[in-house]
Write a protein that holds these residues in place. Structure first.
Motif, PDB file in Angstrom:
ATOM      1  N   PRO A 123      85.544  17.929 -36.396  1.00 47.30           N
ATOM      2  CA  PRO A 123      84.579  18.546 -35.611  1.00 47.30           C
ATOM      3  C   PRO A 123      83.277  18.042 -35.416  1.00 47.30           C
ATOM      4  O   PRO A 123      82.672  18.425 -34.465  1.00 47.30           O
ATOM      5  CB  PRO A 123      84.407  19.516 -37.010  1.00 47.30           C
ATOM      6  CG  PRO A 123      85.737  19.554 -37.612  1.00 47.30           C
ATOM      7  CD  PRO A 123      86.356  18.298 -37.636  1.00 47.30           C
ATOM      8  N   ALA A 124      82.831  16.903 -36.398  1.00 50.57           N
ATOM      9  CA  ALA A 124      81.554  16.420 -36.012  1.00 50.57           C
ATOM     10  C   ALA A 124      81.635  15.501 -34.460  1.00 50.57           C
ATOM     11  O   ALA A 124      80.566  15.800 -33.645  1.00 50.57           O
ATOM     12  CB  ALA A 124      80.975  15.465 -37.205  1.00 50.57           C
ATOM     13  N   ASP A 127      81.595  17.985 -31.953  1.00 52.45           N
ATOM     14  CA  ASP A 127      80.223  18.613 -31.449  1.00 52.45           C
ATOM     15  C   ASP A 127      79.234  17.677 -30.830  1.00 52.45           C
ATOM     16  O   ASP A 127      78.488  18.090 -29.969  1.00 52.45           O
ATOM     17  CB  ASP A 127      79.649  18.814 -33.022  1.00 52.45           C
ATOM     18  CG  ASP A 127      79.619  20.143 -33.607  1.00 52.45           C
ATOM     19  OD1 ASP A 127      80.581  20.831 -32.921  1.00 52.45           O
ATOM     20  OD2 ASP A 127      79.095  20.584 -34.398  1.00 52.45           O
ATOM     21  N   GLN A 128      79.511  16.423 -31.133  1.00 50.51           N
ATOM     22  CA  GLN A 128      78.731  15.233 -30.539  1.00 50.51           C
ATOM     23  C   GLN A 128      78.981  15.242 -29.017  1.00 50.51           C
ATOM     24  O   GLN A 128      78.130  15.183 -27.956  1.00 50.51           O
ATOM     25  CB  GLN A 128      78.989  13.891 -31.291  1.00 50.51           C
ATOM     26  CG  GLN A 128      77.928  12.884 -31.021  1.00 50.51           C
ATOM     27  CD  GLN A 128      78.072  11.735 -31.949  1.00 50.51           C
ATOM     28  OE1 GLN A 128      79.182  11.608 -32.380  1.00 50.51           O
ATOM     29  NE2 GLN A 128      76.972  10.726 -32.118  1.00 50.51           N
ATOM     30  N   ARG A 129      80.418  15.421 -28.652  1.00 50.35           N
ATOM     31  CA  ARG A 129      80.798  15.201 -27.473  1.00 50.35           C
ATOM     32  C   ARG A 129      80.501  16.265 -26.514  1.00 50.35           C
ATOM     33  O   ARG A 129      79.758  16.259 -25.507  1.00 50.35           O
ATOM     34  CB  ARG A 129      82.376  15.159 -27.440  1.00 50.35           C
ATOM     35  CG  ARG A 129      82.992  14.865 -26.046  1.00 50.35           C
ATOM     36  CD  ARG A 129      84.520  15.041 -26.260  1.00 50.35           C
ATOM     37  NE  ARG A 129      85.118  14.893 -24.754  1.00 50.35           N
ATOM     38  CZ  ARG A 129      85.460  13.777 -24.218  1.00 50.35           C
ATOM     39  NH1 ARG A 129      85.330  12.519 -25.076  1.00 50.35           N
ATOM     40  NH2 ARG A 129      86.042  13.722 -23.032  1.00 50.35           N
ATOM     41  N   ILE A 130      80.407  17.513 -27.195  1.00 50.53           N
ATOM     42  CA  ILE A 130      80.045  18.957 -26.532  1.00 50.53           C
ATOM     43  C   ILE A 130      78.530  18.789 -26.246  1.00 50.53           C
ATOM     44  O   ILE A 130      78.137  18.882 -25.099  1.00 50.53           O
ATOM     45  CB  ILE A 130      80.271  20.093 -27.331  1.00 50.53           C
ATOM     46  CG1 ILE A 130      81.592  20.267 -27.305  1.00 50.53           C
ATOM     47  CG2 ILE A 130      79.368  21.217 -26.957  1.00 50.53           C
ATOM     48  CD1 ILE A 130      82.056  21.456 -28.347  1.00 50.53           C
ATOM     49  N   GLN A 131      77.628  18.078 -27.266  1.00 52.36           N
ATOM     50  CA  GLN A 131      76.193  17.960 -26.959  1.00 52.36           C
ATOM     51  C   GLN A 131      75.890  16.847 -25.779  1.00 52.36           C
ATOM     52  O   GLN A 131      75.072  17.213 -25.324  1.00 52.36           O
ATOM     53  CB  GLN A 131      75.580  17.673 -28.304  1.00 52.36           C
ATOM     54  CG  GLN A 131      75.283  18.625 -29.460  1.00 52.36           C
ATOM     55  CD  GLN A 131      74.651  18.300 -30.656  1.00 52.36           C
ATOM     56  OE1 GLN A 131      73.899  17.615 -30.514  1.00 52.36           O
ATOM     57  NE2 GLN A 131      75.125  18.645 -31.581  1.00 52.36           N
TER      58      GLN A 131
END
Length: 209
Positions: free
Chosen positions: A14-15, A18-22
Motif C-alpha cells: 500500500p505504501a 500511495d507513492q505512485r499515486i502521489q
C-alpha cells in the motif's frame, strides 16, 4: 517471495502504491507549471478564433478519435450549455466518431464527410488528439480548409501529421510531453481556460457565483 494471492511480485505494498499515486499528482502539477506561460498565447489565439466565429454567426465543430472524442463532446457541451456562468448557448456540436459513422465509411473518412456536410466558411473545427497521427483527423483538416474554416488543434508535442496540416490562420496548442495521460490532463485544463476566457470576453470580468 510470493504474495498472499500466489501471484508473486505483482502486488505492490500500500505504501508503494500511495507513492505512485502521489507521483501522478506531482508530475501533472509540474507539467502544468512548465507549460503555463508557453500555452497562454496559443490558447488566447484559440479564444479569439472561437469568439470571431460565434459572434459572426458561425458554429464550432469538435472532433477526436477514441478517448479524445469524449473531450470533443465535453467541449461542445460547455460551449452550448455554459461553463461556470449562465449565458445564451453558443453554436457548437461534436462530430460523431462512433461505430455507426465509422462503419459507414471504414477508411477514416467519417469526420471529413461530416465537416463537408456541416461546415461553412467562418466556422471553426476543433480537433483533439494526443499524438496527432490519426488519418481521419488529417482528412478532416483538409475538408475544413476546403470550406474555408479555421482549425484549432489540441495535440501533444508538435502535433505529428495533424500539426503539419496547420495553416498560419489556424491555431495549434501543442503540449510538450510524451505521456498521453499528462497530455490529456493539460488539454482538459486548456478546454476550461478556453471556455472561461470566452465567457470573460462575452460577459465581463465578474467572478462566477
Amino acid at each position: 517471495g510470493k504474495g498472499q494471492d500466489g501471484h508473486g511480485a505483482r502486488l505492490s505494498s500500500p505504501a508503494m502504491l500511495d507513492q505512485r499515486i502521489q507521483q501522478h499528482f506531482i508530475d501533472s502539477a509540474d507539467l502544468h507549471y512548465q507549460v503555463a506561460e508557453a500555452l497562454a498565447k496559443p490558447v488566447d489565439a484559440a479564444v479569439q478564433a472561437v469568439l470571431a466565429c460565434v459572434t459572426g454567426g458561425g458554429k464550432v465543430l469538435t472532433a477526436g478519435m477514441g478517448a479524445s472524442s469524449a473531450m470533443a463532446q465535453y467541449l461542445a457541451l460547455l460551449l452550448v450549455g455554459g461553463f461556470e456562468r449562465g449565458r445564451p448557448g453558443l453554436a457548437a456540436m461534436a462530430l460523431a466518431s462512433d461505430g455507426l459513422m465509422a462503419s459507414a465509411w471504414p477508411d477514416g473518412r467519417a469526420l471529413a464527410i461530416q465537416v463537408r456536410a456541416l461546415g461553412q466558411t467562418g466556422d471553426v473545427l476543433v480537433l483533439i488528439s494526443a499524438e496527432g497521427e490519426e488519418t481521419a483527423l488529417v482528412e478532416a483538416v483538409q475538408a475544413a480548409h476546403e470550406r474555408e474554416m479555421t482549425v484549432l488543434a489540441l495535440t501533444g508535442q508538435n502535433g505529428g501529421a495533424l500539426g503539419r496540416q496547420m495553416r498560419e490562420t489556424d491555431v495549434h496548442v501543442g503540449v510538450p510531453h510524451d505521456r498521453v495521460a499528462r497530455i490529456r490532463e493539460v488539454q482538459h485544463l486548456v478546454l476550461h481556460c478556453l471556455c472561461d476566457a470566452i465567457d470573460t470576453q462575452l460577459l465581463g470580468e465578474q467572478e462566477p457565483v
